[in-house]
Structures are given as C-alpha cells and as structure tokens.
Design an enzyme around this catalytic site. Structure first.
Site, short mmCIF file in Angstrom:
data_model
loop_
_atom_site.label_atom_id
_atom_site.label_comp_id
_atom_site.label_asym_id
_atom_site.label_seq_id
_atom_site.Cartn_x
_atom_site.Cartn_y
_atom_site.Cartn_z
CD GLU A 91 42.42 90.41 102.03
OE1 GLU A 91 42.01 90.25 103.01
OE2 GLU A 91 42.88 89.53 101.32
CB CYS A 104 52.18 92.08 98.69
SG CYS A 104 51.34 91.30 97.33
CB CYS A 111 41.99 89.70 89.00
SG CYS A 111 42.91 89.42 87.59
CB CYS A 115 44.83 82.57 87.17
SG CYS A 115 45.62 83.67 85.78
CB CYS A 118 44.39 83.24 91.13
SG CYS A 118 44.47 84.93 92.03
N GLY A 169 44.40 91.80 91.79
CA GLY A 169 44.40 92.54 90.35
C GLY A 169 45.66 92.15 89.69
CB SER A 201 53.82 90.24 89.64
OG SER A 201 53.36 89.05 89.24
CG LEU A 224 56.23 80.67 81.91
CD1 LEU A 224 55.61 81.56 80.85
CD2 LEU A 224 57.94 80.56 81.93
CG ASN A 300 50.09 79.85 99.43
OD1 ASN A 300 50.67 79.34 100.40
ND2 ASN A 300 50.61 80.97 98.92
CB CYS A 343 51.44 83.80 96.56
SG CYS A 343 52.89 84.88 97.02
N1 SAH Z 1 47.89 89.69 88.54
C1 SAH Z 1 49.41 89.44 88.80
C2 SAH Z 1 49.94 89.76 89.89
C3 SAH Z 1 49.10 89.27 91.32
S1 SAH Z 1 49.35 87.57 91.83
C4 SAH Z 1 50.03 88.16 88.34
O1 SAH Z 1 49.08 87.34 87.96
O2 SAH Z 1 51.20 88.00 88.26
C5 SAH Z 1 50.75 87.50 92.33
C6 SAH Z 1 51.39 86.15 92.11
O3 SAH Z 1 50.64 85.08 92.91
C7 SAH Z 1 51.19 85.48 90.74
O4 SAH Z 1 52.34 84.87 90.32
C8 SAH Z 1 50.22 84.51 90.67
O5 SAH Z 1 50.28 83.53 89.81
C9 SAH Z 1 50.56 83.80 92.16
N2 SAH Z 1 49.25 83.22 92.66
C10 SAH Z 1 47.97 83.58 92.51
N3 SAH Z 1 47.23 82.60 93.17
C11 SAH Z 1 47.98 81.70 93.98
C12 SAH Z 1 47.86 80.64 94.92
N4 SAH Z 1 46.70 80.35 95.25
N5 SAH Z 1 49.08 80.13 95.30
C13 SAH Z 1 50.18 80.56 95.18
N6 SAH Z 1 50.35 81.69 94.23
C14 SAH Z 1 49.39 82.17 93.60
FE1 SF4 Z 2 44.56 87.98 88.30
FE2 SF4 Z 2 47.13 87.40 88.72
FE3 SF4 Z 2 44.88 86.22 90.05
FE4 SF4 Z 2 45.66 85.63 87.26
S1 SF4 Z 2 46.92 85.27 89.26
S2 SF4 Z 2 43.32 85.94 88.36
S3 SF4 Z 2 45.93 87.65 86.50
S4 SF4 Z 2 45.37 88.34 90.14
#
Ligand code: SAH
Ligand code: SF4
Length: 367
Positions: A91, A104, A111, A115, A118, A169, A201, A224, A300, A343
């Site tokens: 996407e 974006c 990925c 996390c 996510c 990713g 990022s 962070l 989100n 996000c």
């Molecule tokens: N993998 C990279 C970039 C993609 S994620 C990273 O982790 O930085 C882009 C941003 O969205 C990151 O800061 C991530 O932590 C945040 N993110 C992931 N899941 C989310 C969610 N469910 N709600 C809000 N932000 C989220």
């Molecule tokens: Fe991967 Fe970024 Fe999602 Fe963590 S927040 S699982 S590094 S896409």
C-alpha cells in the site's frame, strides 16, 4: 529477457547505456522520460535517435506495480493497493495538505520486526521490494495525480513534494534497494526532491543507520515509542538487539551529517501503556542530549489489535509536558482512517512466510 529500467538509478542506467553501445549521457535523457514524464513507450521518447529507441524496445521495459484498488478518504487522503506479483500487495498513501503533498511509501511486503502495535508487523513478512517497486510507488502517484489534475506533464508541477518511508516494512532492512530508490528521489533528472523532504523512518536498526549516514543522509525519523528498555522491548522487539542507549548514540552520529539539525522521534500513544506524565518525564531525561522533535501518533486500531488509543486529554498533557521541557512536539493528525490508510493500518496483501499470520486473519477489504 527484457530489463526493467525502473530498477535503475542514474548509475545503473548509465552502465546499461554503455553496455548496449550508447553514449553514457543518454541515461539522463532516459531518466527524464521515465521519471519526470512517466512515459513507458520508447517510441514517444522523441529526442532519442530512432535506432536507440528501437534497440530499447527489444531490450527493455518500464514496468511499475499494477494498481489493484484506489480509494479516496473523506479528507482527501488517497490509498493505492498495488500488486507486486504472486498474490502479494503493498500500500501507498498520498496525504494532500495546503502547502505540500506527502507520499507514504512502502519498502517491504510485510515486516519481520513484529512491533506489537503495528498492523504490518502482525502480518508477517514475505520479501523486500525491488527498486522498481519502491520508486514505482512515486512514479504511479505522480502520474495518477497529475492526470487527475489535468496538468501538463512537466517537472514543474510535480504533485508529490515530500516522501516519507513510513508505509509497510522497515526501510533499513531493505537497505540497498531503498538507497537506490532514495538516489532517484533526489536526482535532479528524476524527482529532484531535497534531502530535507525525504524522510526515512526506522524502528532502530543501528548498523544500517550508520550506513545510511554514509551513503544517503536524508531526514531521519526514529520510532522510539517508550522511555526505557523494559517497555520498548515489549513494543519494539528489535530493541533487545539494539537497546535505547545504542540507538541514541547512532542518532547523535547521524546528526553530524543530517539535512535537518534534529531527529524526529515518533511516539505512538497507547492508552495506559506509555502515555502517562511519568513516562513523559522519563522521556525528557532520556533524550536531553539529543537535538530532537517529537511526533506523537495517536494509536490507530486495526482488526485484531490489542491496544487502545490514548485519550486526547492524555495526548495533550503528554505533549504539554514535553513542550514545557523545551521539545517541539506535534501530534500527528489521523488522516484517512476511514479507508485504513492511517499510520500502522497498512496491511496490503502479504503471503506470510513466517508463522505469524496464524495469529491474525487478514481482513483488508477491497471495496
Ligand atoms: N518500519 C518503520 C516505518 C514504517 S511504520 C518504523 O517502524 O519506523 C511508520 C510509523 O507508524 C512508525 O513510527 C510506526 O511505529 C507507526 N505505527 C505503526 N503501527 C501504528 C499504529 N497502529 N498506530 C499508529 N502508529 C503506528
Ligand atoms: Fe515493521 Fe515499522 Fe511495523 Fe515495526 S512499526 S512492525 S518496524 S513496519
């Protein structure tokens, strides 16, 4: 076997031209036709010699991912689901604002870093995207948005002014391809974006942050999300390998060459998990020596997620504590959540090669 020219940066195209017996400077003309004008038919590349065009037609193609679906949210945010073959989809999201248009971009199918908050992380991992698939997202967005606005296809009216590598990713886990795509974004003959307007990022792959600093220092955002290792270990599992102290040291090293004089720390706001005043105070102590800004992202939700979004009151208090300590802090507006484009909601279509999807049933609705 034809070559997909979308996979080449300036150097790759120059080598390709030399290999087929053409002058190296032809690469610049090709770059402009491909990336600035979005042309795929070699016949239309009118300032190239006829013989060269004929040669290209037999040896090469310009092939981007295919658009599977295209949704526009109530607030104008637009999300494309793109096929990258073998049942995999990624996407890409365009966020229009008054003074800029931000794309974006995804870097992987799924990925592997998992996390816990996510959606992409919950879907497991299939593979890295190729250069053509990464830069193809910008190529498609510019082409589609331009044709919608009926503007002439010149580089003077590019609609995408900023790129953030914040889609599906972990960009630094697909280092070589991402750097080649970044080179194209910055190349004056391709997209000509300034380093300040292209942001990577990362969840904190320390050795790759150092390599990015040497190879292509664009703006850096670091996810962070927690003020101590104990909590970050649970939210961002890669923290066990590269703990916060090492991560912050890498940020300091990066700042020496960064196009902006600060690092952006992203901090997802999870109700009752990392959003108290005590967390904010701990965070202030943690980063006091790092020139930085904070971007708070209200969580989100997505189908199957275990967390709740912090209340807006908690987000505002957290922001105020950071601001009072002198840190510029913004709260990310939730854009496009009615089409699951916000996000962390990006899910695409991931043929998982890990065992993680056993825990998670894909629910992406192709409307
Ligand atoms: N993998 C990279 C970039 C993609 S994620 C990273 O982790 O930085 C882009 C941003 O969205 C990151 O800061 C991530 O932590 C945040 N993110 C992931 N899941 C989310 C969610 N469910 N709600 C809000 N932000 C989220
Ligand atoms: Fe991967 Fe970024 Fe999602 Fe963590 S927040 S699982 S590094 S896409």
């Amino acid at each position: 076997m034809t070559t997909n020219l979308l996979n080449y940066d300036a150097k790759g195209l120059t080598d390709f031209c030399t290999e087929i017996g053409e002058k190296p400077f032809r690469a610049k003309q090709l770059l402009r036709w491909i990336h600035q004008f979005g042309i795929t038919d070699f016949v239309a590349m009118s300032d190239l010699a006829k013989g060269f065009r004929e040669k290209l037609a037999t040896l090469a193609v310009i092939e981007s991912p295919q658009i599977i679906s295209d949704h526009v949210a109530a607030d104008g945010t637009r999300k494309w689901l793109l096929s990258v073959g073998a049942g995999n989809g990624i996407e890409t999201v365009f966020i229009p604002e008054v003074s800029r248009g931000t794309l974006c971009v995804s870097s992987q199918v799924g990925c592997a870093l998992a996390c816990t908050f996510c959606s992409t992380g919950k879907q497991g991992f299939n593979r890295n995207l190729t250069v053509a698939e990464i830069i193809g997202q910008l190529w498609i967005a510019n082409k589609t948005l331009r044709s919608d606005s009926n503007a002439a296809a010149t580089d003077m009216n590019r609609v995408v002014s900023n790129v953030v590598m914040m889609g599906m990713g972990e960009p630094l886990a697909n280092f070589e391809n991402v750097v080649m795509a970044l080179d194209l974004m910055l190349d004056d003959h391709a997209y000509g974006l300034s380093r300040r307007r292209v942001t990577v990022s990362t969840s904190g792959l320390v050795p790759a942050m150092d390599r990015l600093r040497e190879r292509c220092p664009v703006a850096l955002a670091v996810s962070l999300h927690a003020p101590n290792d104990h909590l970050r270990d649970q939210l961002v599992p890669i923290n066990k390998k590269y703990p916060i102290k090492e991560l912050l040291a890498a940020c300091q090293r990066y700042l020496a060459v960064a196009p902006r004089d600060f690092i952006t720390f992203e901090y997802v706001m999870l109700d009752g998990v990392n959003d108290s005043v005590a967390h904010a105070r701990e965070l202030i102590k943690l980063v006091q020596d790092v020139p930085c800004k904070f971007n708070l992202i209200p969580f989100n939700s997505f189908p199957g997620s275990d967390f709740k979004r912090s209340t807006s009151e908690a987000v505002n208090i957290f922001r105020d504590v950071l601001m009072q300590a002198g840190f510029v802090t913004t709260v990310r507006k939730t854009r496009g959540d009615d089409i699951a484009a916000a996000c962390g909601q990006l899910a695409g279509q991931v043929k998982d090669k890990t065992r993680r999807t056993a825990m998670y049933v894909k629910t992406e609705a192709v409307k």
